[in-house]
Design a protein around this motif. Structure first.
Motif, PDB file in Angstrom:
ATOM      1  N   LEU A 171       3.020   2.650  -4.263  1.00  0.00           N
ATOM      2  CA  LEU A 171       2.836   1.772  -5.431  1.00  0.00           C
ATOM      3  C   LEU A 171       1.748   0.737  -5.182  1.00  0.00           C
ATOM      4  N   LYS A 172       0.834   1.044  -4.306  1.00  0.00           N
ATOM      5  CA  LYS A 172      -0.233   0.096  -3.958  1.00  0.00           C
ATOM      6  C   LYS A 172      -0.975  -0.356  -5.224  1.00  0.00           C
ATOM      7  N   GLY A 173      -1.141  -1.649  -5.330  1.00  0.00           N
ATOM      8  CA  GLY A 173      -1.837  -2.200  -6.485  1.00  0.00           C
ATOM      9  C   GLY A 173      -0.900  -2.553  -7.629  1.00  0.00           C
ATOM     10  N   LEU A 174       0.308  -2.033  -7.587  1.00  0.00           N
ATOM     11  CA  LEU A 174       1.269  -2.295  -8.668  1.00  0.00           C
ATOM     12  C   LEU A 174       2.282  -3.373  -8.269  1.00  0.00           C
TER      13      LEU A 174
END
Lengths: 175, 230
Positions: A171-174
């Motif tokens: 979920l990188k960036g979220l």
């Protein structure tokens, strides 16, 4: 109510009695005949298999809760039945694109309430790994208009963890 | 930093399972690179999606002119990005305007290109940036991106090319006015490096060196192809 029914079933009957919208469409006899399968997902929320108004009994699908708005949404957006029916199997580009286009279409028409209602019905334990991430990324740019987005993010994070992924990477960036 | 750059040959394309960056120099005499996405489409074929020029968005078989590098996505994000690339291609049958200023541009939910300002557009490199941005994966720290004097020279050349190509006068005027105010350039090799390194977003200073290394590989590859041709 039948005093001999199981506690789970009794709980469900009470639930539906308390939901005006469904009580309007489903009488008690129908309700008793429904195949009810209470599930507890990772967020400890109970879900049920419920037939919608105007949909045959074979058209049961799993939703988190019921309301007049939800019934209306499922009548308008008929693709949602297919989505929830096959949500565990949507895991490649070809099968995802048609549903992503439908979700995108709701958003590009600025029907944020509809999209939010849809997201609020997603059960993270009943969708594919790809969708756990995809629904969030697809709707990311509109999250300010979608109150359920943050809830879904938290539930997806927990579910990914349960499935052996590293949410901080996936979920990188979220987050 | 190991960029793990590979040339496009038949065998290497077969190795592609997810989302990659493809980058090339087409003309040895012109210091200009071109960038796009290499991915498996809905039919499980490896395709190159790139903004080739003004309103020319291409999805095509990759050519051996390109080098490619894997974007460090897990399988879930690879599939989702590929699905989004498919929707971008489907939703922009008339292409996307080519322009030097990324401000005021974005993809709509359905993948259609949207510009808040009438003259805004994307380059091949900012096209890649905006795709990532839409999905919540920011690769470039625009606030820490420095404007370089050499940027203006390249931008003027692009606007001249757009004008010669027949872009509307008001579009050209908008672009020229933007340059006067100073517009940062995001070079294909810089965006490529920011896409494939593991801890984005990157400021310009963080990726100058690997970008230069990549550029040397691109030029060497172009020279190799040119010598084979001769």
């Amino acid at each position: 109510m039948d005093a001999n029914i199981s506690p789970d079933y009794k709980h469900l009957l009470e639930y539906f009695h308390n939901r005006y919208a469904y009580y309007e469409y489903i009488d008690e006899e129908q309700l008793k005949s429904i195949h009810l399968s209470p599930l507890t997902n990772s967020a400890n929320q109970i879900s049920f298999e419920v037939p919608l108004y105007g949909v045959s009994s074979s058209g049961c699908f799993r939703i988190r809760e019921s309301s007049r708005e939800l019934t209306q949404l499922f009548e308008e957006a008929t693709w949602m039945k297919g989505f929830f029916d096959s949500a565990t199997e949507l895991k490649d580009v070809k099968s995802l694109v048609p549903y992503y286009k439908e979700i995108n279409s709701i958003l590009s028409r600025k029907k944020f309430d509809q999209c939010d209602l849809f997201l609020s019905q997603v059960q993270t334990n009943s969708i594919s790994d790809v969708l756990l991430v995809g629904l969030l990324r697809l709707t990311f740019s509109y999250r300010d208009y979608l109150p359920s987005w943050d809830v879904l993010l938290l539930e997806a994070k927990e579910e990914l963890l349960n499935r052996g992924y590293r949410p901080e990477d996936t979920l990188k960036g979220l987050l | 930093m190991n960029l793990n750059v590979k040339p496009i040959i038949e065998d290497s394309v077969d190795q592609i399972t997810g989302i990659c960056i493809a980058i090339a120099r087409f003309d040895l005499g012109i210091e200009q690179q071109h960038i796009g996405f290499l991915y498996r489409d809905g039919d499980n074929l490896t395709k190159l999606l790139h903004l080739a020029w003004h309103y020319i968005l291409k999805k095509e078989d990759p050519s051996k002119v390109y080098l490619w590098m894997e974007i460090p996505f897990d399988e879930l994000n690879q599939i989702n990005t590929a699905a989004f690339l498919e929707s971008i291609y489907d939703s922009n049958p008339d292409g996307i305007p080519y322009g030097i200023c990324i401000d005021g541009t974005r993809f709509e939910a359905d993948g259609a290109f949207f510009f808040l300002e009438k003259g805004a557009g994307l380059t091949c490199a900012t096209f890649v940036m905006q795709v990532f941005q839409h999905l919540g994966y920011n690769i470039i720290d625009k606030d820490c991106w420095e404007f370089r004097d050499s940027d203006k020279e390249w931008q003027n050349q692009i606007i001249d090319d757009l004008e010669n190509y027949g872009a509307p006068k008001e579009y050209i005027t908008y672009q020229r006015n933007k340059i006067q105010g100073g517009v940062a350039r995001f070079k294909p090799e810089e965006v490529a490096v920011a896409s494939v390194l593991s801890s984005p977003p990157y400021a310009l200073k963080d990726i100058i060196e690997p970008s230069q290394n990549l550029l040397e590989l691109i030029v060497a590859h172009a020279k190799k192809l040119a010598s084979e041709k001769n």
